[in-house]
Design a protein around this motif. Structure first.
Motif, PDB file in Angstrom:
ATOM      1  N   LEU A  50       0.811  -1.211   0.000  1.00 20.49           N
ATOM      2  CA  LEU A  50       0.000   0.000   0.000  1.00 20.49           C
ATOM      3  C   LEU A  50       0.850   1.270   0.000  1.00 20.49           C
ATOM      4  N   TRP A  51       1.809   1.363   0.933  1.00 19.89           N
ATOM      5  CA  TRP A  51       2.524   2.632   1.068  1.00 19.89           C
ATOM      6  C   TRP A  51       3.487   2.874  -0.079  1.00 19.89           C
ATOM      7  N   THR A  52       4.164   1.812  -0.570  1.00 18.07           N
ATOM      8  CA  THR A  52       5.068   2.000  -1.705  1.00 18.07           C
ATOM      9  C   THR A  52       4.283   2.279  -2.987  1.00 18.07           C
ATOM     10  N   GLU A  53       3.139   1.595  -3.137  1.00 19.53           N
ATOM     11  CA  GLU A  53       2.282   1.812  -4.303  1.00 19.53           C
ATOM     12  C   GLU A  53       1.761   3.246  -4.317  1.00 19.53           C
ATOM     13  N   SER A  54       1.319   3.724  -3.175  1.00 20.61           N
ATOM     14  CA  SER A  54       0.764   5.079  -3.080  1.00 20.61           C
ATOM     15  C   SER A  54       1.831   6.132  -3.344  1.00 20.61           C
ATOM     16  N   PHE A  55       3.014   5.931  -2.776  1.00 22.79           N
ATOM     17  CA  PHE A  55       4.087   6.898  -2.967  1.00 22.79           C
ATOM     18  C   PHE A  55       4.503   6.967  -4.437  1.00 22.79           C
ATOM     19  N   PHE A  56       4.582   5.820  -5.089  1.00 20.84           N
ATOM     20  CA  PHE A  56       4.975   5.804  -6.496  1.00 20.84           C
ATOM     21  C   PHE A  56       3.901   6.477  -7.362  1.00 20.84           C
ATOM     22  N   LYS A  57       2.641   6.322  -7.008  1.00 22.13           N
ATOM     23  CA  LYS A  57       1.579   6.995  -7.754  1.00 22.13           C
ATOM     24  C   LYS A  57       1.691   8.508  -7.626  1.00 22.13           C
ATOM     25  N   ILE A  58       2.078   8.976  -6.447  1.00 26.09           N
ATOM     26  CA  ILE A  58       2.266  10.416  -6.247  1.00 26.09           C
ATOM     27  C   ILE A  58       3.387  10.933  -7.146  1.00 26.09           C
ATOM     28  N   ILE A  59       4.480  10.171  -7.228  1.00 32.76           N
ATOM     29  CA  ILE A  59       5.610  10.559  -8.071  1.00 32.76           C
ATOM     30  C   ILE A  59       5.201  10.560  -9.542  1.00 32.76           C
ATOM     31  N   CYS A  60       4.532   9.495  -9.988  1.00 33.10           N
ATOM     32  CA  CYS A  60       4.135   9.370 -11.390  1.00 33.10           C
ATOM     33  C   CYS A  60       3.143  10.447 -11.803  1.00 33.10           C
ATOM     34  N   SER A  61       2.234  10.800 -10.905  1.00 36.24           N
ATOM     35  CA  SER A  61       1.210  11.790 -11.253  1.00 36.24           C
ATOM     36  C   SER A  61       1.829  13.152 -11.541  1.00 36.24           C
ATOM     37  N   PHE A  62       2.926  13.483 -10.862  1.00 34.66           N
ATOM     38  CA  PHE A  62       3.598  14.757 -11.168  1.00 34.66           C
ATOM     39  C   PHE A  62       4.361  14.663 -12.484  1.00 34.66           C
ATOM     40  N   THR A  63       4.948  13.504 -12.756  1.00 33.83           N
ATOM     41  CA  THR A  63       5.632  13.303 -14.036  1.00 33.83           C
ATOM     42  C   THR A  63       4.661  13.454 -15.193  1.00 33.83           C
ATOM     43  N   LEU A  64       3.399  13.060 -14.977  1.00 37.14           N
ATOM     44  CA  LEU A  64       2.374  13.170 -16.013  1.00 37.14           C
ATOM     45  C   LEU A  64       2.011  14.617 -16.337  1.00 37.14           C
ATOM     46  N   VAL A  65       2.451  15.560 -15.513  1.00 38.27           N
ATOM     47  CA  VAL A  65       2.239  16.967 -15.842  1.00 38.27           C
ATOM     48  C   VAL A  65       3.044  17.343 -17.081  1.00 38.27           C
ATOM     49  N   ILE A  66       4.194  16.691 -17.263  1.00 37.04           N
ATOM     50  CA  ILE A  66       5.109  17.034 -18.354  1.00 37.04           C
ATOM     51  C   ILE A  66       4.944  16.107 -19.544  1.00 37.04           C
ATOM     52  N   THR A  67       4.807  14.809 -19.297  1.00 37.31           N
ATOM     53  CA  THR A  67       4.766  13.852 -20.406  1.00 37.31           C
ATOM     54  C   THR A  67       3.841  12.695 -20.086  1.00 37.31           C
ATOM     55  N   TYR A  68       3.439  11.989 -21.113  1.00 34.14           N
ATOM     56  CA  TYR A  68       2.547  10.843 -20.955  1.00 34.14           C
ATOM     57  C   TYR A  68       3.341   9.606 -20.576  1.00 34.14           C
ATOM     58  N   MET A  69       2.823   8.838 -19.623  1.00 38.85           N
ATOM     59  CA  MET A  69       3.387   7.547 -19.242  1.00 38.85           C
ATOM     60  C   MET A  69       2.273   6.511 -19.307  1.00 38.85           C
ATOM     61  N   ASN A  70       2.570   5.382 -19.946  1.00 35.25           N
ATOM     62  CA  ASN A  70       1.595   4.296 -19.984  1.00 35.25           C
ATOM     63  C   ASN A  70       1.717   3.508 -18.682  1.00 35.25           C
ATOM     64  N   ILE A  71       0.818   3.772 -17.760  1.00 33.68           N
ATOM     65  CA  ILE A  71       0.948   3.253 -16.399  1.00 33.68           C
ATOM     66  C   ILE A  71       0.644   1.766 -16.310  1.00 33.68           C
ATOM     67  N   ILE A  72      -0.353   1.307 -17.047  1.00 37.20           N
ATOM     68  CA  ILE A  72      -0.744  -0.107 -16.979  1.00 37.20           C
ATOM     69  C   ILE A  72      -0.718  -0.717 -18.369  1.00 37.20           C
ATOM     70  N   ASP A  73      -0.559  -2.039 -18.413  1.00 38.04           N
ATOM     71  CA  ASP A  73      -0.529  -2.752 -19.687  1.00 38.04           C
ATOM     72  C   ASP A  73      -1.920  -2.785 -20.315  1.00 38.04           C
ATOM     73  N   GLY A  74      -1.921  -3.110 -21.584  1.00 42.22           N
ATOM     74  CA  GLY A  74      -3.183  -3.220 -22.300  1.00 42.22           C
ATOM     75  C   GLY A  74      -3.342  -2.110 -23.322  1.00 42.22           C
ATOM     76  N   ASP A  75      -4.507  -2.089 -23.938  1.00 44.12           N
ATOM     77  CA  ASP A  75      -4.803  -1.093 -24.964  1.00 44.12           C
ATOM     78  C   ASP A  75      -4.809   0.302 -24.339  1.00 44.12           C
ATOM     79  N   SER A  76      -3.936   1.175 -24.818  1.00 43.36           N
ATOM     80  CA  SER A  76      -3.770   2.495 -24.210  1.00 43.36           C
ATOM     81  C   SER A  76      -4.309   3.622 -25.086  1.00 43.36           C
ATOM     82  N   VAL A  77      -5.063   3.295 -26.128  1.00 45.19           N
ATOM     83  CA  VAL A  77      -5.547   4.322 -27.053  1.00 45.19           C
ATOM     84  C   VAL A  77      -6.421   5.338 -26.337  1.00 45.19           C
ATOM     85  N   ILE A  78      -7.398   4.856 -25.547  1.00 44.73           N
ATOM     86  CA  ILE A  78      -8.314   5.767 -24.853  1.00 44.73           C
ATOM     87  C   ILE A  78      -7.553   6.629 -23.853  1.00 44.73           C
TER      88      ILE A  78
END
Length: 384
Positions: free
Chosen positions: A239-267
């Motif tokens: 829980l805590w490592t997952e939550s912390f990493f989401k906080i980090i990734c969400s700020f990175t998404l301000v600048i560029t797109y990251m495909n966070i999960i596998d699968g069809d990412s078109v939408i």
């Protein structure tokens, strides 16, 4: 296709049990099947991170793993090397990993992620500040060194974005690797997208610095809420490592797109870039309205800004559509249903005795379940 019985056939309960027994008892894979955990974090790793030197720690680990792979390759039989090379040519990365490259590729992917985070948290704010100073204080002569610094910062950001995509695909056994051609296209795409995004922020900063802060916080919170609403397993569900990493990734998404999960990412891709495009347009219009008393009078600088913001986003999106539709590396992936048959033929060619052993020790043949284990573990080389 070979007409001999396929080793990696359909999975059954008995077959799964037999495959586990064979791997644990005969191939010594008990330690290899253990999942990574927080206990794997060494004292040295903790010290390096506390001192603010995670990059040095990562690259030192990569150097050690590279030497380990080099030694392992020299110890392998020529027959196994040929087996791996032929499998790789057919698009099967699973056995290629068993040169000992799993750990190395994962370490390289982690280092690339750190570069991406560094680009979002350090290089991008630095670049925005430099461009803001150049744009606002036009009465001062700007040295060539400042422009060189801007160029280096900008290219380091673009490189970190492309490098992460490259290393992420390299570390994934079920994704085709990116070639130099694919990397160059991604660099061009990220170049256009970054020009549009960064120019928009600089223009908004000349209007109001609080506006930029508000947009960044709003975008960060939106991405953070989205990440907490989807099911991710970055760190095995802790829980805590997952939550912390989401906080980090969400700020990175301000600048560029990251495909966070596998699968069809078109939408997800369309939704993210539409959101960013609207933000960029809003920042451009606010800047234009603030700096022009006559809104119908367009000067050359306004045209340039219009081309950078809108043109950069349009060109980046257009190239992305062409890339993902016609040039994506996954177009070269081997059909997953053919992998068992191809591996069976290669084993029949290079190690028919091992193939017979498989069939004799497992009532139903070793299945796709075992193939999944081979994708992650260093087991194939033990057969040669």
């Amino acid at each position: 296709m070979s007409k001999v019985p396929i080793i990696f056939s359909g999975i059954t309960k008995n077959d799964r049990s037999a495959a586990y027994k064979y791997i644990l008892e005969e191939l010594g894979g008990e330690k290899l099947l253990r999942k990574p955990s927080l206990r794997d974090l060494t004292v040295t790793g903790i010290v390096f991170h506390v001192l603010g030197l995670p990059g040095l720690f990562r690259y030192t680990s990569i150097a050690k793993l590279t030497y380990k792979v080099y030694k392992k390759r020299r110890s392998l039989t020529e027959k196994y090397v040929e087996f791996v090379r032929e499998a790789e040519k057919k698009g099967i990365k699973e056995v290629y990993f068993n040169f000992g490259l799993v750990e190395l590729y994962h370490a390289r992917r982690d280092a690339a992620l750190l570069r991406l985070i560094e680009g979002a948290y350090e290089a991008t704010p630095q670049l925005l500040l430099q461009l803001y100073i150049i744009a606002v204080h036009t009465q001062y002569n700007t040295s060539w060194f400042t422009y060189l610094s801007v160029l280096v910062s900008f290219m380091s950001i673009v490189f970190s974005m492309t490098s992460y995509i490259y290393e992420q695909r390299l570390a994934a056994y079920d994704k085709a690797n990116m070639s130099i051609f694919h990397s160059v296209i991604n660099i061009v795409i990220k170049l256009f997208m970054s020009i549009s995004r960064i120019t928009s922020f600089v223009l908004a900063a000349t209007y109001s610095s609080f506006l930029v802060i508000g947009i960044v916080i709003g975008h960060w919170l939106s991405c953070l809420i989205y990440l907490f609403c989807i099911d991710t397993h970055f760190y095995g569900g802790f829980l805590w490592t997952e939550s912390f990493f989401k906080i980090i990734c969400s700020f990175t998404l301000v600048i560029t797109y990251m495909n966070i999960i596998d699968g069809d990412s078109v939408i997800r891709w369309v939704g993210y870039h539409s959101f960013v495009f609207l933000q960029n347009i809003a920042m451009l219009l606010l800047w234009y309205a603030n700096n022009h008393t006559d809104l119908l009078r367009i000067d050359w600088f306004s045209v340039l800004m219009l081309c950078l913001v809108i043109g950069g986003m349009v060109m980046g999106s257009l190239l992305s559509v062409i890339y993902y539709r016609y040039l994506h590396p996954n177009k070269e992936n081997i059909d997953s249903q053919l992998i068992p048959t191809v591996l069976d033929e290669l084993l029949e060619k290079y190690r028919p005795d091992a193939r017979k052993t498989f069939i004799s020790r497992t009532p139903h043949g070793i299945s796709n379940f075992t193939l999944k284990l081979f994708k992650h573990q260093n087991l194939f080389s033990k057969l040669f």
